[in-house]
Each structure stands twice: as structure tokens, then as C-alpha cells.
Enzyme design. Structure first.
Site, PDB file in Angstrom:
ATOM      1  N   PHE A 113      -3.714   4.053  -0.168  1.00 37.79           N
ATOM      2  CA  PHE A 113      -4.348   4.365   1.113  1.00 37.79           C
ATOM      3  C   PHE A 113      -5.454   5.394   0.951  1.00 37.79           C
ATOM      4  O   PHE A 113      -6.465   5.355   1.646  1.00 37.79           O
ATOM      5  CB  PHE A 113      -3.302   4.870   2.116  1.00 37.79           C
ATOM      6  CG  PHE A 113      -3.907   5.266   3.431  1.00 37.79           C
ATOM      7  CD1 PHE A 113      -4.327   4.295   4.325  1.00 37.79           C
ATOM      8  CD2 PHE A 113      -4.074   6.597   3.769  1.00 37.79           C
ATOM      9  CE1 PHE A 113      -4.911   4.645   5.539  1.00 37.79           C
ATOM     10  CE2 PHE A 113      -4.650   6.956   4.978  1.00 37.79           C
ATOM     11  CZ  PHE A 113      -5.070   5.980   5.856  1.00 37.79           C
TER      12      PHE A 113
ATOM     13  N   VAL B 239       0.843  -1.192   0.000  1.00 39.38           N
ATOM     14  CA  VAL B 239       0.000   0.000   0.000  1.00 39.38           C
ATOM     15  C   VAL B 239       0.880   1.245   0.000  1.00 39.38           C
ATOM     16  O   VAL B 239       1.847   1.335   0.770  1.00 39.38           O
ATOM     17  CB  VAL B 239      -0.898   0.022   1.266  1.00 39.38           C
ATOM     18  CG1 VAL B 239      -1.768   1.268   1.287  1.00 39.38           C
ATOM     19  CG2 VAL B 239      -1.740  -1.234   1.337  1.00 39.38           C
ATOM     20  N   CYS B 240       0.561   2.200  -0.876  1.00 39.54           N
ATOM     21  CA  CYS B 240       1.239   3.499  -0.869  1.00 39.54           C
ATOM     22  C   CYS B 240       0.162   4.573  -0.816  1.00 39.54           C
ATOM     23  O   CYS B 240      -0.930   4.342  -0.328  1.00 39.54           O
ATOM     24  CB  CYS B 240       2.145   3.644  -2.093  1.00 39.54           C
ATOM     25  SG  CYS B 240       1.248   3.658  -3.654  1.00 39.54           S
ATOM     26  N   TYR B 241       0.456   5.762  -1.304  1.00 43.55           N
ATOM     27  CA  TYR B 241      -0.515   6.858  -1.249  1.00 43.55           C
ATOM     28  C   TYR B 241      -1.673   6.637  -2.226  1.00 43.55           C
ATOM     29  O   TYR B 241      -2.833   6.695  -1.871  1.00 43.55           O
ATOM     30  CB  TYR B 241       0.158   8.193  -1.571  1.00 43.55           C
ATOM     31  CG  TYR B 241       1.217   8.576  -0.574  1.00 43.55           C
ATOM     32  CD1 TYR B 241       0.881   9.217   0.615  1.00 43.55           C
ATOM     33  CD2 TYR B 241       2.552   8.288  -0.818  1.00 43.55           C
ATOM     34  CE1 TYR B 241       1.853   9.552   1.548  1.00 43.55           C
ATOM     35  CE2 TYR B 241       3.534   8.632   0.101  1.00 43.55           C
ATOM     36  CZ  TYR B 241       3.183   9.265   1.281  1.00 43.55           C
ATOM     37  OH  TYR B 241       4.152   9.595   2.187  1.00 43.55           O
TER      38      TYR B 241
ATOM     39  N   GLY C 147      -1.440   4.134  -5.072  1.00 44.26           N
ATOM     40  CA  GLY C 147      -1.354   2.907  -5.848  1.00 44.26           C
ATOM     41  C   GLY C 147      -0.363   2.964  -6.993  1.00 44.26           C
ATOM     42  O   GLY C 147      -0.420   2.139  -7.899  1.00 44.26           O
TER      43      GLY C 147
END
Length: 103
Positions: A91, A62-64, A66
Site C-alpha cells: 500500500f 496488499v499489505c504495508y 509487499g
């Protein structure tokens, strides 16, 4: 060559069984809010994660939004993990529809 798959926020929310959710955002963002059961993953703890996580455990990155998670998921897949996902929307997409935990 190992590769990763894309997974939707809803599919992650519905995931049953053991899954390792790793959050590659910066520590401040993680502290301000993260997915339940998500663990921070960065250069400092990456080697430990690879050593201590069973290779048959599905991993969701998971990042900011995708985007960064796709590259990270590829790197994790190359470490021998059988099932690796990059969560589409990151996220920010999770936060719109699901619970968030803070430190």
C-alpha cells in the site's frame, strides 16, 4: 502446487476486468486509507472470502510494503484460486502514485 505471482503497482492500476483486491493490513490502517475497491481480509472473514469468491477471479493481496502479502498470497493460492498476486511495494507504494480512499 498452487503458487502466486508478483504484480507491480502500475499493473494493478491498469488492471482491466474483474479483480478481487484484498487488504491484509490492520483495521485502523485500512480505515485511514486503502486502495479503491479493496476489501479488508483477516482471520475473521477469510473463510467467508474463500467460500464466496469465485476461484477464477484474480486476487491481488496488499499489505504495508509487499512482504506479508507474499505469505498471504501463497495461502490464498493453496485454497484453489487460479490467479493470485502479491503487490510489490504494498500500500505504501500504491499511495505514492495513486488515489486512496478513507472510511
Amino acid at each position: 502446487m498452487s503458487t502466486f505471482s508478483h504484480i507491480s503497482v502500475q499493473d494493478v492500476a491498469d488492471f482491466s476486468g474483474t479483480v478481487s483486491i484484498v487488504d491484509i493490513r490492520d483495521p485502523q490502517s485500512y480505515a485511514n486509507g486503502h486502495m479503491p475497491n479493496a476489501a479488508p481480509l483477516n482471520n475473521d472473514n477469510f473463510a467467508t472470502f474463500v467460500e464466496q469468491t469465485p476461484k477464477d477471479t484474480p486476487v491481488v493481496v496488499v499489505c504495508y510494503h509487499g512482504v506479508s502479502s507474499q505469505q498471504a498470497a501463497q495461502v490464498i493460492a493453496q485454497q484453489g484460486f487460479e490467479t493470485v498476486y502479491s503487490m510489490d511495494g504494498g500500500f505504501e507504494a500504491w499511495r505514492l502514485a495513486n488515489p486512496v480512499e478513507t472510511e
